[in-house]
Design a protein around this motif. Structure first.
Motif, short mmCIF file in Angstrom:
data_model
loop_
_atom_site.label_atom_id
_atom_site.label_comp_id
_atom_site.label_asym_id
_atom_site.label_seq_id
_atom_site.Cartn_x
_atom_site.Cartn_y
_atom_site.Cartn_z
N ARG A 26 0.84 -1.21 0.00
CA ARG A 26 0.00 0.00 0.00
C ARG A 26 0.87 1.25 0.00
O ARG A 26 0.64 2.18 -0.78
CB ARG A 26 -0.93 0.00 1.21
CG ARG A 26 -1.82 1.25 1.29
CD ARG A 26 -2.73 1.24 2.50
NE ARG A 26 -3.79 0.27 2.32
CZ ARG A 26 -3.95 -0.84 3.03
NH1 ARG A 26 -3.08 -1.14 4.00
NH2 ARG A 26 -4.96 -1.67 2.79
N ASP A 27 1.88 1.28 0.86
CA ASP A 27 2.74 2.47 0.96
C ASP A 27 3.52 2.70 -0.33
O ASP A 27 3.60 3.83 -0.83
CB ASP A 27 3.72 2.31 2.14
CG ASP A 27 3.03 2.36 3.49
OD1 ASP A 27 1.85 2.75 3.55
OD2 ASP A 27 3.69 1.99 4.49
N LEU A 28 4.11 1.65 -0.87
CA LEU A 28 4.92 1.79 -2.08
C LEU A 28 4.07 2.12 -3.30
O LEU A 28 4.44 2.98 -4.11
CB LEU A 28 5.73 0.51 -2.32
CG LEU A 28 6.85 0.25 -1.32
CD1 LEU A 28 7.40 -1.17 -1.49
CD2 LEU A 28 7.97 1.27 -1.48
N PHE A 29 2.94 1.46 -3.44
CA PHE A 29 2.05 1.75 -4.58
C PHE A 29 1.54 3.18 -4.51
O PHE A 29 1.43 3.86 -5.53
CB PHE A 29 0.87 0.78 -4.61
CG PHE A 29 1.21 -0.65 -4.95
CD1 PHE A 29 2.43 -0.98 -5.54
CD2 PHE A 29 0.32 -1.67 -4.68
CE1 PHE A 29 2.74 -2.30 -5.86
CE2 PHE A 29 0.61 -2.99 -5.00
CZ PHE A 29 1.83 -3.30 -5.59
N ALA A 30 1.21 3.64 -3.31
CA ALA A 30 0.70 5.00 -3.15
C ALA A 30 1.76 6.03 -3.50
O ALA A 30 1.47 7.07 -4.10
CB ALA A 30 0.21 5.22 -1.72
N GLU A 31 3.01 5.74 -3.13
CA GLU A 31 4.08 6.72 -3.36
C GLU A 31 4.59 6.72 -4.80
O GLU A 31 4.83 7.79 -5.38
CB GLU A 31 5.25 6.45 -2.41
CG GLU A 31 6.36 7.49 -2.52
CD GLU A 31 7.42 7.35 -1.43
OE1 GLU A 31 8.40 8.12 -1.49
OE2 GLU A 31 7.26 6.49 -0.54
N TYR A 32 4.73 5.52 -5.39
CA TYR A 32 5.38 5.43 -6.69
C TYR A 32 4.47 4.99 -7.83
O TYR A 32 4.82 5.17 -9.00
CB TYR A 32 6.57 4.46 -6.61
CG TYR A 32 7.59 4.84 -5.59
CD1 TYR A 32 8.44 5.94 -5.81
CD2 TYR A 32 7.73 4.15 -4.38
CE1 TYR A 32 9.39 6.31 -4.87
CE2 TYR A 32 8.67 4.52 -3.43
CZ TYR A 32 9.49 5.59 -3.68
OH TYR A 32 10.42 5.97 -2.75
N GLY A 33 3.32 4.40 -7.51
CA GLY A 33 2.47 3.81 -8.55
C GLY A 33 2.84 2.37 -8.77
O GLY A 33 4.02 1.99 -8.69
N VAL A 34 1.85 1.54 -9.06
CA VAL A 34 2.06 0.10 -9.14
C VAL A 34 3.08 -0.28 -10.21
O VAL A 34 3.88 -1.21 -10.03
CB VAL A 34 0.72 -0.64 -9.36
CG1 VAL A 34 0.09 -0.27 -10.70
CG2 VAL A 34 0.90 -2.15 -9.24
N SER A 35 3.13 0.45 -11.33
CA SER A 35 4.04 0.07 -12.41
C SER A 35 5.51 0.31 -12.07
O SER A 35 6.40 -0.29 -12.67
CB SER A 35 3.69 0.84 -13.70
OG SER A 35 3.91 2.23 -13.53
N GLU A 36 5.78 1.17 -11.08
CA GLU A 36 7.16 1.51 -10.72
C GLU A 36 7.68 0.71 -9.53
O GLU A 36 8.82 0.91 -9.11
CB GLU A 36 7.25 3.01 -10.40
CG GLU A 36 6.91 3.92 -11.56
CD GLU A 36 7.82 3.70 -12.76
OE1 GLU A 36 9.04 3.55 -12.55
OE2 GLU A 36 7.31 3.67 -13.90
N VAL A 37 6.86 -0.18 -9.02
CA VAL A 37 7.24 -0.94 -7.82
C VAL A 37 7.44 -2.40 -8.20
O VAL A 37 6.64 -2.98 -8.94
CB VAL A 37 6.15 -0.82 -6.73
CG1 VAL A 37 6.49 -1.70 -5.52
CG2 VAL A 37 5.99 0.64 -6.30
#
Length: 201
Positions: A26-37
């Protein structure tokens, strides 16, 4: 999510890992977007092995479904509570849908990717089944609102069809590329106008 005292140590460990993975994603997707994680980044952030992540979600799409389903369920419950005392059917339906739109558009790319995963994801995967179940529950709530004045609200065929159309309006309004830059308020207004036309308002 807190664990029950009745849970075994193994179950508590599993729940703890799931909670950490969900929070990390949740934290990473919110900060970077799912395609960048990457899945590896989620594993590192959660302090678990990549293989452990795959025990709970077999790919990044399923991981996004896991995260968004939790947020969607909370948004839906808030919407249902908000609609409980709203008399006007269009306003009541919008009270249910507005938190869902807000949830979906916290991070536009994630919300649109979630919609694609719901439509085209793997039928055998539990997080997609949960997403479809949430969509069906939303539709059932809308049918119930539209049928408040009917004698047999939950089984009225017209209300079921109308609720299905509302569900399609919601989905398309959130998924359309043309709406990607629109605000939550603009998307909600668009949905409300279409529902008004559907109901002859």
């Amino acid at each position: 999510m807190s664990s029950s005292p009745a849970m075994s140590r193994r179950e508590r460990n599993k729940q703890d890992k799931l909670d950490r993975i969900t929070t990390a994603a949740r934290d990473l997707f919110a900060e970077y977007g799912v395609s960048e994680v990457t899945t590896q980044q989620v594993a590192d952030h959660a302090d678990v092995g990549t293989g452990t992540v795959f025990l709970y979600a077999k790919n990044k799409g399923e991981l996004l479904l896991l995260v968004q389903n939790s947020d969607y369920a909370s948004a839906l419950e808030r919407g249902i509570a908000a609609a409980a005392h709203v008399v006007d059917p269009v306003e009541a339906v919008m009270a249910v849908l507005r938190p869902v739109v807000e949830c979906n558009r916290k991070q536009i790319e994630n919300g649109r990717t979630y919609q694609r995963e719901v439509v085209f994801g793997d039928d055998t995967e539990p997080h997609r089944r949960e997403a479809l179940s949430l969509a069906a529950r939303t539709e059932a709530v809308v049918a119930e609102i539209l049928g408040r004045d009917d004698d047999d609200a939950t089984h009225h065929p017209d209300r079921q069809v109308q609720a299905h159309i509302v569900s399609a309006i919601l989905f398309l309004s959130m998924a359309l590329t043309a709406n990607a830059t629109k605000s939550v308020a603009d998307v909600a207004t668009e949905i409300e106008m279409q529902i008004g036309v559907l109901l002859g308002r």
